[in-house]
Design a protein around this motif. Structure first.
Motif, PDB file in Angstrom:
ATOM      1  N   PRO A  83     -16.419  21.851  52.324  1.00 31.67           N
ATOM      2  CA  PRO A  83     -15.781  20.745  53.061  1.00 31.67           C
ATOM      3  C   PRO A  83     -16.211  19.370  52.582  1.00 31.67           C
ATOM      4  O   PRO A  83     -15.401  18.430  52.581  1.00 31.67           O
ATOM      5  N   TRP A  84     -17.465  19.218  52.185  1.00 32.17           N
ATOM      6  CA  TRP A  84     -17.933  17.940  51.657  1.00 32.17           C
ATOM      7  C   TRP A  84     -17.191  17.581  50.365  1.00 32.17           C
ATOM      8  O   TRP A  84     -16.835  16.420  50.147  1.00 32.17           O
ATOM      9  N   MET A  85     -16.962  18.561  49.519  1.00 28.96           N
ATOM     10  CA  MET A  85     -16.269  18.309  48.260  1.00 28.96           C
ATOM     11  C   MET A  85     -14.824  17.882  48.508  1.00 28.96           C
ATOM     12  O   MET A  85     -14.318  16.957  47.870  1.00 28.96           O
ATOM     13  N   LEU A  86     -14.151  18.558  49.445  1.00 26.79           N
ATOM     14  CA  LEU A  86     -12.765  18.225  49.742  1.00 26.79           C
ATOM     15  C   LEU A  86     -12.649  16.838  50.362  1.00 26.79           C
ATOM     16  O   LEU A  86     -11.726  16.082  50.046  1.00 26.79           O
ATOM     17  N   PHE A  87     -13.584  16.492  51.225  1.00 27.30           N
ATOM     18  CA  PHE A  87     -13.554  15.181  51.886  1.00 27.30           C
ATOM     19  C   PHE A  87     -13.771  14.042  50.893  1.00 27.30           C
ATOM     20  O   PHE A  87     -13.103  12.995  50.963  1.00 27.30           O
ATOM     21  N   SER A  88     -14.704  14.205  49.965  1.00 20.62           N
ATOM     22  CA  SER A  88     -15.086  13.110  49.069  1.00 20.62           C
ATOM     23  C   SER A  88     -14.215  13.004  47.829  1.00 20.62           C
ATOM     24  O   SER A  88     -14.251  11.982  47.132  1.00 20.62           O
ATOM     25  N   PHE A  89     -13.424  14.022  47.543  1.00 19.85           N
ATOM     26  CA  PHE A  89     -12.658  14.067  46.288  1.00 19.85           C
ATOM     27  C   PHE A  89     -11.759  12.847  46.092  1.00 19.85           C
ATOM     28  O   PHE A  89     -11.798  12.218  45.021  1.00 19.85           O
ATOM     29  N   PRO A  90     -10.918  12.441  47.069  1.00 19.34           N
ATOM     30  CA  PRO A  90     -10.064  11.258  46.846  1.00 19.34           C
ATOM     31  C   PRO A  90     -10.871   9.989  46.581  1.00 19.34           C
ATOM     32  O   PRO A  90     -10.470   9.146  45.759  1.00 19.34           O
ATOM     33  N   GLY A  91     -11.984   9.813  47.280  1.00 20.99           N
ATOM     34  CA  GLY A  91     -12.807   8.626  47.070  1.00 20.99           C
ATOM     35  C   GLY A  91     -13.413   8.578  45.682  1.00 20.99           C
ATOM     36  O   GLY A  91     -13.535   7.499  45.081  1.00 20.99           O
ATOM     37  N   VAL A  92     -13.794   9.731  45.147  1.00 21.03           N
ATOM     38  CA  VAL A  92     -14.318   9.780  43.778  1.00 21.03           C
ATOM     39  C   VAL A  92     -13.272   9.290  42.785  1.00 21.03           C
ATOM     40  O   VAL A  92     -13.562   8.473  41.897  1.00 21.03           O
ATOM     41  N   LEU A  93     -12.039   9.769  42.926  1.00 18.21           N
ATOM     42  CA  LEU A  93     -10.963   9.350  42.022  1.00 18.21           C
ATOM     43  C   LEU A  93     -10.705   7.849  42.127  1.00 18.21           C
ATOM     44  O   LEU A  93     -10.597   7.144  41.114  1.00 18.21           O
ATOM     45  N   LEU A  94     -10.595   7.349  43.357  1.00 17.15           N
ATOM     46  CA  LEU A  94     -10.256   5.936  43.564  1.00 17.15           C
ATOM     47  C   LEU A  94     -11.312   5.016  42.986  1.00 17.15           C
ATOM     48  O   LEU A  94     -10.998   4.092  42.214  1.00 17.15           O
ATOM     49  N   PHE A  95     -12.579   5.234  43.340  1.00 14.61           N
ATOM     50  CA  PHE A  95     -13.618   4.289  42.940  1.00 14.61           C
ATOM     51  C   PHE A  95     -13.984   4.432  41.460  1.00 14.61           C
ATOM     52  O   PHE A  95     -14.438   3.461  40.850  1.00 14.61           O
ATOM     53  N   ALA A  96     -13.793   5.596  40.868  1.00 19.34           N
ATOM     54  CA  ALA A  96     -14.003   5.722  39.427  1.00 19.34           C
ATOM     55  C   ALA A  96     -12.998   4.847  38.677  1.00 19.34           C
ATOM     56  O   ALA A  96     -13.350   4.166  37.704  1.00 19.34           O
ATOM     57  N   TRP A  97     -11.744   4.852  39.135  1.00 20.20           N
ATOM     58  CA  TRP A  97     -10.726   4.012  38.499  1.00 20.20           C
ATOM     59  C   TRP A  97     -11.041   2.524  38.686  1.00 20.20           C
ATOM     60  O   TRP A  97     -10.972   1.736  37.736  1.00 20.20           O
TER      61      TRP A  97
END
Length: 432
Positions: A83-97
């Motif tokens: 669940p932690w991975m699923l929750f944080s996944f969109p934020g990882v993509l956004l802030f990396a960009w």
């Protein structure tokens, strides 16, 4: 220790480990390229960038143990920690960009916000993911195979990041934007492989539920863990200074900015090629002695940097290969020693504390990142380091001290510490 049959096929091993490629690609770019890019190309300044990265990392140091402890007690339909991975996944993509592809004219406020956001979300993703790797198989040997495979994929991701400036050219902004785009494409694909085909981890509740503070205290009360973290932190600080200042050293001391990407590539080639050597040597003389040998050799390699002058490309190439060869041991041996500590502790206590141990180790590693950002960059800025290359001997001397001199001294101190504290940083386990 459990020695049941192996549970992962080669395909499942691939599907689990492939997530390490995009994560390592972005992590390498942020550590190696982004600070200099923001400081010089974006005009934010060395001292300001150093302070921003330092405070971002300090914030991350506090979130790592918290997320690790919470991850140890999180269970979902797809298995523990997912669940932690699923929750944080969109934020990882956004802030990396946002971090690797900033708009023109951004300043320190933008940099602070995006580096803090990325570090928060990637911690919430990577700590649970890496902890699953410690627990997903009940077979002791298979855990080692999984850790080794994951390390290889991490090297592949870092190699991909280092190749971007070589393929695209010396324009760092375009290189970082290309890496950000590649991350947005590969990360969702790798995540799909993980969710669909990686083996499911069995839920395992602790015998009793401990408070967060008690879980952390129990980890830190393990003497072998404390001693290992002291040595690990010092070596990571040395590595952070060398890697974090490599762009400036190659551009201004070697006076060859066009070969920056090539030098990073050679460093990573050395990292990949020498993995089997260190694993073989550890089977002959032990993990602690193997790490001590690598630390000492690296100090000698760093001393060679004092012989580098403008145009000494071949010498710098050999130094980068040597640094990579030793730095891979800095990653493999402490992780292997930590795995011994975790296995013994969980067998004795019955508590799933892998993520707590891993998060505390990550916190030590991220604290070490403060060395180049919070010390070297500001001092270079105060000394009047000029990005145009018009610098005097004193300024170059400061750069050389932080790039090679101080890291070599730290490494020699750790080598002596490991030699004296053998019993405190070594855990004996029963072979599978």
């Amino acid at each position: 220790m459990r020695t049941t049959n192996r549970v992962m096929s080669g395909w499942q091993l691939f599907c689990f480990s492939v997530l390490s490629v995009p994560l390592a690609m972005v992590s390498f770019a942020i550590v190696s390229f982004a600070p200099t890019f923001y400081a010089i190309d974006m005009g934010v300044g060395l001292a300001v960038v150093g302070a921003v990265f330092m405070f971002g990392r300090l914030f991350d140091v506090f979130t790592d143990p918290l997320i690790g402890a919470l991850s140890d007690r999180t269970f979902g339909a797809r298995g523990p920690r997912v669940p932690w991975m699923l929750f944080s996944f969109p934020g990882v993509l956004l802030f990396a960009w946002l971090l690797l592809s900033p708009p023109d004219g951004v300043g320190p406020v933008y940099l602070f916000c995006v580096i803090s956001g990325y570090l928060l979300f990637v911690t919430a993703f990577d700590v649970p993911y890496s902890s699953i790797g410690l627990e997903i198989s009940p077979n002791v040997h298979e855990r080692s195979v999984l850790a080794g495979t994951k390390a290889v994929f991490q090297i592949l991701g870092a190699l991909a990041a280092s190749l971007a400036p070589v393929i695209i050219g010396a324009q760092m902004g375009l290189s970082l934007r290309t890496l950000a785009l590649a991350f947005l494409i590969t990360m969702p694909v790798a995540m799909a492989f993980f969710l669909i085909w990686a083996p499911r981890q069995q839920s395992r509740e602790a015998r009793t539920r401990l408070s967060l503070s008690t879980a952390w205290r129990n980890c830190l009360q393990e003497r072998a863990f404390r001693r290992l973290m002291i040595a690990f932190f010092a070596v990571q600080a040395a590595n952070a200074m060398t890697v974090g200042l490599l762009v400036l050293f190659v551009s201004h001391v070697l006076n060859a900015p066009a070969v920056v990407g090539q030098m990073f590539l050679l460093l990573l080639v050395g990292t990949a090629v020498f993995v089997p050597l260190w694993i073989w040597l550890s089977s002959m003389i032990g993990k602690r002695r193997t790490w001590t040998v690598a630390i000492t050799i690296c100090a000698g390699v760093l001393s060679g940097c004092y012989m580098v002058g403008a145009g000494d490309i071949l010498l710098m190439q050999l130094i980068c290969i040597g640094l990579g060869a030793c730095m891979t041991c800095d990653a493999v041996m402490p992780t292997s020693m930590l795995a011994d500590i975790v296995a013994r502790d969980e067998a004795d206590s019955g508590h799933p504390r892998a993520a707590s141990y891993l998060a505390l180790k990550n916190a030590a590693s991220k604290m070490a990142f403060v060395a180049p950002m919070g010390i070297a960059f500001p001092i270079l800025g105060l000394a009047g380091f000029d990005k145009s290359g018009v610098n005097g001997p004193e300024t170059f001397g400061i750069l050389l001290f932080f790039f090679a001199g101080l890291p070599a001294v730290l490494r020699l101190a750790v080598a002596g510490y490991l030699w004296r504290r053998a019993g405190d940083v070594t855990v004996t386990t029963t072979p599978a």
